[in-house]
Design a protein around this motif. Sequence first.
Motif, short mmCIF file in Angstrom:
data_model
loop_
_atom_site.label_atom_id
_atom_site.label_comp_id
_atom_site.label_asym_id
_atom_site.label_seq_id
_atom_site.Cartn_x
_atom_site.Cartn_y
_atom_site.Cartn_z
N ARG A 172 1.14 0.78 -1.98
CA ARG A 172 0.23 1.43 -2.92
C ARG A 172 0.89 1.45 -4.29
N LEU A 173 0.44 0.57 -5.18
CA LEU A 173 1.03 0.47 -6.51
C LEU A 173 0.51 1.57 -7.43
N TYR A 174 -0.80 1.77 -7.41
CA TYR A 174 -1.46 2.83 -8.19
C TYR A 174 -2.51 3.45 -7.29
N ASP A 186 -5.81 3.20 -6.89
CA ASP A 186 -6.74 2.30 -6.20
C ASP A 186 -6.23 0.86 -6.17
N VAL A 187 -4.94 0.66 -6.38
CA VAL A 187 -4.38 -0.69 -6.39
C VAL A 187 -3.38 -0.81 -5.25
N GLU A 188 -3.63 -1.79 -4.38
CA GLU A 188 -2.76 -1.99 -3.23
C GLU A 188 -2.35 -3.45 -3.15
N ALA A 189 -1.09 -3.68 -2.86
CA ALA A 189 -0.58 -5.04 -2.66
C ALA A 189 -0.07 -5.13 -1.23
#
Length: 75
Positions: free
Chosen positions: A57-59, A61-64
Amino acid sequence: VSCTAEVQAGEDDRVFGAVTSADIAELLANQGFDIDKRKIMLDEPLKALGVYTIPIRLYKDVEAKVKVWVVKKQT
């Protein structure tokens, strides 16, 4: 991105110990990625040899996703 965790394993490929989110964060840091271990969404430590796709979880709502190869350390 992918990384390889070399672990000690017995003859029957049983892993001694486990690969944790802290281990994955260290492997990524060795490749130049500064990721906090708390952002690695690992349900439980990896205790078997194999290939795993782990979300990060980078941010909000941002997932890598990172591919982690757990392989037997060559002696």
